[in-house]
Design a protein around this motif. Structure first.
Motif, PDB file in Angstrom:
ATOM      1  N   PHE A   1      30.046 -56.465 -17.410  1.00 13.84           N
ATOM      2  CA  PHE A   1      29.431 -55.215 -17.869  1.00 13.84           C
ATOM      3  C   PHE A   1      29.121 -55.373 -19.355  1.00 13.84           C
ATOM      4  O   PHE A   1      29.848 -56.025 -20.095  1.00 13.84           O
ATOM      5  N   THR A   2      28.030 -54.788 -19.775  1.00 16.58           N
ATOM      6  CA  THR A   2      27.545 -54.983 -21.148  1.00 16.58           C
ATOM      7  C   THR A   2      27.409 -53.682 -21.929  1.00 16.58           C
ATOM      8  O   THR A   2      26.991 -53.691 -23.086  1.00 16.58           O
ATOM      9  N   SER A   3      27.735 -52.553 -21.312  1.00 24.03           N
ATOM     10  CA  SER A   3      27.738 -51.268 -22.003  1.00 24.03           C
ATOM     11  C   SER A   3      28.665 -50.340 -21.237  1.00 24.03           C
ATOM     12  O   SER A   3      29.018 -50.602 -20.086  1.00 24.03           O
ATOM     13  N   VAL A   4      29.056 -49.229 -21.897  1.00 26.79           N
ATOM     14  CA  VAL A   4      29.951 -48.257 -21.268  1.00 26.79           C
ATOM     15  C   VAL A   4      29.343 -46.864 -21.455  1.00 26.79           C
ATOM     16  O   VAL A   4      28.981 -46.488 -22.581  1.00 26.79           O
ATOM     17  N   VAL A   5      29.249 -46.088 -20.370  1.00 27.99           N
ATOM     18  CA  VAL A   5      28.676 -44.749 -20.441  1.00 27.99           C
ATOM     19  C   VAL A   5      29.503 -43.786 -19.591  1.00 27.99           C
ATOM     20  O   VAL A   5      30.164 -44.193 -18.626  1.00 27.99           O
ATOM     21  N   THR A   6      29.446 -42.510 -19.949  1.00 25.51           N
ATOM     22  CA  THR A   6      30.087 -41.474 -19.145  1.00 25.51           C
ATOM     23  C   THR A   6      29.065 -40.522 -18.532  1.00 25.51           C
ATOM     24  O   THR A   6      29.432 -39.649 -17.760  1.00 25.51           O
ATOM     25  N   ASP A   7      27.813 -40.686 -18.901  1.00 25.41           N
ATOM     26  CA  ASP A   7      26.723 -39.853 -18.383  1.00 25.41           C
ATOM     27  C   ASP A   7      25.824 -40.739 -17.528  1.00 25.41           C
ATOM     28  O   ASP A   7      25.236 -41.704 -18.024  1.00 25.41           O
TER      29      ASP A   7
ATOM     30  N   THR B   1      22.311 -48.009 -17.691  1.00 24.96           N
ATOM     31  CA  THR B   1      21.290 -49.048 -17.663  1.00 24.96           C
ATOM     32  C   THR B   1      21.862 -50.239 -16.901  1.00 24.96           C
ATOM     33  O   THR B   1      23.037 -50.255 -16.532  1.00 24.96           O
ATOM     34  N   SER B   2      21.061 -51.231 -16.673  1.00 23.63           N
ATOM     35  CA  SER B   2      21.521 -52.405 -15.940  1.00 23.63           C
ATOM     36  C   SER B   2      22.719 -53.041 -16.653  1.00 23.63           C
ATOM     37  O   SER B   2      22.654 -53.347 -17.838  1.00 23.63           O
ATOM     38  N   GLY B   3      23.822 -53.188 -15.939  1.00 24.40           N
ATOM     39  CA  GLY B   3      25.011 -53.801 -16.518  1.00 24.40           C
ATOM     40  C   GLY B   3      25.996 -52.834 -17.122  1.00 24.40           C
ATOM     41  O   GLY B   3      26.925 -53.243 -17.831  1.00 24.40           O
ATOM     42  N   SER B   4      25.857 -51.543 -16.844  1.00 29.11           N
ATOM     43  CA  SER B   4      26.765 -50.543 -17.429  1.00 29.11           C
ATOM     44  C   SER B   4      28.082 -50.446 -16.667  1.00 29.11           C
ATOM     45  O   SER B   4      28.121 -50.606 -15.441  1.00 29.11           O
ATOM     46  N   LEU B   5      29.145 -50.146 -17.411  1.00 31.59           N
ATOM     47  CA  LEU B   5      30.382 -49.627 -16.837  1.00 31.59           C
ATOM     48  C   LEU B   5      30.245 -48.110 -16.869  1.00 31.59           C
ATOM     49  O   LEU B   5      30.103 -47.522 -17.941  1.00 31.59           O
ATOM     50  N   PHE B   6      30.302 -47.481 -15.705  1.00 31.55           N
ATOM     51  CA  PHE B   6      30.161 -46.029 -15.608  1.00 31.55           C
ATOM     52  C   PHE B   6      31.535 -45.414 -15.404  1.00 31.55           C
ATOM     53  O   PHE B   6      32.268 -45.784 -14.475  1.00 31.55           O
ATOM     54  N   VAL B   7      31.881 -44.458 -16.292  1.00 28.97           N
ATOM     55  CA  VAL B   7      33.157 -43.757 -16.204  1.00 28.97           C
ATOM     56  C   VAL B   7      32.868 -42.305 -15.830  1.00 28.97           C
ATOM     57  O   VAL B   7      32.491 -41.498 -16.691  1.00 28.97           O
ATOM     58  N   PRO B   8      33.005 -41.932 -14.559  1.00 31.17           N
ATOM     59  CA  PRO B   8      32.722 -40.552 -14.138  1.00 31.17           C
ATOM     60  C   PRO B   8      33.882 -39.621 -14.486  1.00 31.17           C
ATOM     61  O   PRO B   8      34.944 -39.685 -13.871  1.00 31.17           O
TER      62      PRO B   8
ATOM     63  N   GLY C   1      21.726 -49.281 -11.988  1.00 30.63           N
ATOM     64  CA  GLY C   1      22.157 -50.616 -12.405  1.00 30.63           C
ATOM     65  C   GLY C   1      23.597 -50.750 -12.849  1.00 30.63           C
ATOM     66  O   GLY C   1      23.971 -51.801 -13.390  1.00 30.63           O
ATOM     67  N   ALA C   2      24.423 -49.723 -12.644  1.00 31.07           N
ATOM     68  CA  ALA C   2      25.840 -49.847 -13.007  1.00 31.07           C
ATOM     69  C   ALA C   2      26.478 -50.975 -12.210  1.00 31.07           C
ATOM     70  O   ALA C   2      26.245 -51.111 -11.014  1.00 31.07           O
ATOM     71  N   THR C   3      27.271 -51.799 -12.879  1.00 29.98           N
ATOM     72  CA  THR C   3      27.921 -52.926 -12.210  1.00 29.98           C
ATOM     73  C   THR C   3      29.418 -52.715 -12.029  1.00 29.98           C
ATOM     74  O   THR C   3      30.041 -53.342 -11.179  1.00 29.98           O
ATOM     75  N   VAL C   4      30.017 -51.834 -12.866  1.00 33.73           N
ATOM     76  CA  VAL C   4      31.445 -51.536 -12.768  1.00 33.73           C
ATOM     77  C   VAL C   4      31.607 -50.023 -12.858  1.00 33.73           C
ATOM     78  O   VAL C   4      30.958 -49.374 -13.675  1.00 33.73           O
ATOM     79  N   ILE C   5      32.487 -49.472 -12.010  1.00 30.59           N
ATOM     80  CA  ILE C   5      32.688 -48.022 -11.988  1.00 30.59           C
ATOM     81  C   ILE C   5      34.175 -47.713 -11.855  1.00 30.59           C
ATOM     82  O   ILE C   5      34.861 -48.280 -10.998  1.00 30.59           O
ATOM     83  N   PHE C   6      34.675 -46.832 -12.722  1.00 30.09           N
ATOM     84  CA  PHE C   6      36.038 -46.328 -12.572  1.00 30.09           C
ATOM     85  C   PHE C   6      36.030 -45.226 -11.507  1.00 30.09           C
ATOM     86  O   PHE C   6      35.131 -44.373 -11.489  1.00 30.09           O
ATOM     87  N   VAL C   7      37.044 -45.229 -10.657  1.00 37.17           N
ATOM     88  CA  VAL C   7      37.200 -44.170  -9.666  1.00 37.17           C
ATOM     89  C   VAL C   7      38.630 -43.658  -9.744  1.00 37.17           C
ATOM     90  O   VAL C   7      39.577 -44.447  -9.713  1.00 37.17           O
TER      91      VAL C   7
END
Length: 488
Positions: A36-42, A47-54, A73-79
């Motif tokens: 993963f190359t970026s981290v977002v909560t929204d 974008t492609s390669g994001s870690l998404f934290v819902p 394009g999220a590649t990693v997701i916290f659940v």
């Protein structure tokens, strides 16, 4: 995945899973190709390669946006663990249909985000870590400090107001190996928020701008605010520096127990200690002063903004920066968007006015200081104030808004427009104090908004000075956009 992609990831699967005490859930091929190359909560920012934290909030559960995040394009997701256990078949189906995605199951997504960010910061042991907090002036101080630090360091800094329990962790994920210094703003909206995010960054250099009344409705007293703000100094070591406002009545308390060097800033700090000599208040043009004999001008007006600059100079000197670097940084500074922004603007009625826009935030301290500054300004035309509600004042709201009304009476503007339910108290106090030329609007809903704008356009003349300030949630900037001609 392309060869070498693993090295581009901000953290390895082992680093991230270990940091958040999570369980890695993915197809076998994704363990090898994890990245993963970026981290977002929204999810809208994925974008492609994001870690998404819902995140789970009072009105929203970010887990429902996981499909959209995957599509973008999220590649990693916290659940969150309990949500995953209740819907494990659903999440396994998502994995089977989207081979490039990995889930990490955690107890709490917010704390996992913070834990991940803390582990990520540790990967940069040589980074100079600077933090800024205070009841008011945080963002302005951060912007001044940023402009100065860029004269010496390859800098990464908080963008906008990403300074909260989620904003600070997201900000530190912007650190890269080429960065030499990180400058991060820390805000709070609840008890121990500063403590939590200070634990993420562990700054060794920090500024407290002041202890005021912002968020007093949440924390209850200035003593509690001081106790919370002081947590920014928790991780300062013997070789670190704590910068404290000398004239603040909590100065001694803030200094107590600090392990590093304590540096005080303020207008009464002797020149032989600070190296700073005040020369002249230039009104709307800012403040002229010198640092170790080199003159410069802080282009943001107001003595309170000058105080912010003094804090930055104190820290810059502690980092070994010389007077030229400091004054060059101050010369290159531009006012943060929406904060003490002064410009000459064309109004749609054909008039030209001077506008002081400070719509980003407001609390009793910054509001009173700004009104006092405007009162002392020498301008050609009339002074017009538009003042909006100040939020999060709790039981003190009536008293503090009433005081603003009294401040306006002293300032004697030719016209004051009060906006918001709480500002009705200011309007009443101003009326009792003898301020007759005023208007009050409960809100900026359509009818009120149109009436306010039409009244203002009828009133404004060329040469007038318009000052607009209120909490960000009041959206006073809508008035400015409506009355001013847009630049091409």
């Amino acid at each position: 995945m392309e060869k070498g992609k693993q090295s581009e990831s901000l953290m390895t699967a082992e680093e991230l899973t270990g940091a958040v005490h999570g369980t890695f859930v993915a197809l076998a091929e994704n363990i090898k190709n994890f990245s993963f190359t970026s981290v977002v909560t929204d999810s809208r920012n994925v974008t492609s390669g994001s870690l998404f934290v819902p995140l789970i909030g009072e009105f929203q559960d970010g887990h429902k946006y996981i499909p959209q995040a995957i599509e973008k394009g999220a590649t990693v997701i916290f659940v969150t663990e309990n949500i995953y256990e209740e819907n494990s078949k659903y999440y396994m189906r998502l994995l089977s249909e989207n081979h490039g995605v990995s889930f990490i199951v955690v107890k709490n997504n917010l704390y996992a985000l913070q834990d991940a960010a803390r582990a990520y910061v540790k990967k940069f042991p040589d980074l100079v870590k600077v933090a800024v907090t205070g009841s008011s002036g945080k963002t302005t101080t951060k912007e001044i400090m940023s402009s100065i630090l860029r004269q010496k360091y390859n800098l990464v800094a908080t963008e906008g107001n990403f300074n909260s329990e989620t904003g600070l962790p997201l900000s530190v994920f912007r650190i890269r190996k080429e960065h030499e210094c990180g400058l991060f703003e820390m805000g709070m909206n609840r008890e121990n928020e500063i403590g939590e995010i200070a634990r993420v960054l562990k700054p060794n250099y920090a500024i407290i701008t002041n202890i005021g009344t912002a968020h007093i409705g949440i924390l209850g007293s200035r003593e509690n605010i001081a106790s919370e703000k002081k947590k920014i100094f928790t991780y300062i070591k013997e070789n670190g520096v704590a910068v404290i406002p000398q004239e603040d009545d909590f100065a001694d308390y803030l200094a107590r127990g600090v392990k590093g060097k304590i540096v005080f800033f303020g207008k009464n700090v002797p020149q032989e200690k600070s190296g700073v000599k005040f020369i002249e208040d230039l009104g709307l043009e800012g403040t002229k002063f010198s640092v170790d004999g080199i003159e410069t001008v802080l282009k943001i007006p107001g003595s309170y903004n000058y105080l912010d600059a003094l804090a930055c100079i104190a820290l810059a000197k502690s980092l070994g920066m010389d007077a030229k670097q400091i004054t060059d940084g101050i010369k290159e500074l531009k006012a943060p968007e929406g904060r003490s922004k002064i410009e000459t603007v064309n109004v749609v009625n054909g008039r030209m006015i001077t506008l002081l826009e400070d719509c980003y935030n407001a609390n009793p301290d910054s509001m009173s200081s700004a009104i006092e500054m405007c009162a002392n300004l020498k301008v050609k035309g009339r002074k017009i104030f538009i003042l909006g509600d100040m939020f999060e004042l709790g039981k003190d709201s009536v008293t503090m808004h009433s005081k603003i009304g009294a401040d306006v009476v002293v300032a004697k503007p030719e016209l004051t427009i009060f906006v918001g339910r709480d500002m009705e108290n200011a309007a009443q106090a101003a009326r009792i104090g003898g301020l007759s030329n005023q208007k009050y609007f409960e809100n900026l809903e359509e009818n009120n908004f149109n009436e306010l704008v039409n009244f203002l356009l009828d009133y404004i003349k060329t040469g007038d000075f318009l000052f607009v300030k209120g909490s960000h949630g009041m959206h006073l900037e809508k008035i400015i956009k409506k009355i001013c001609v847009e630049e091409e």
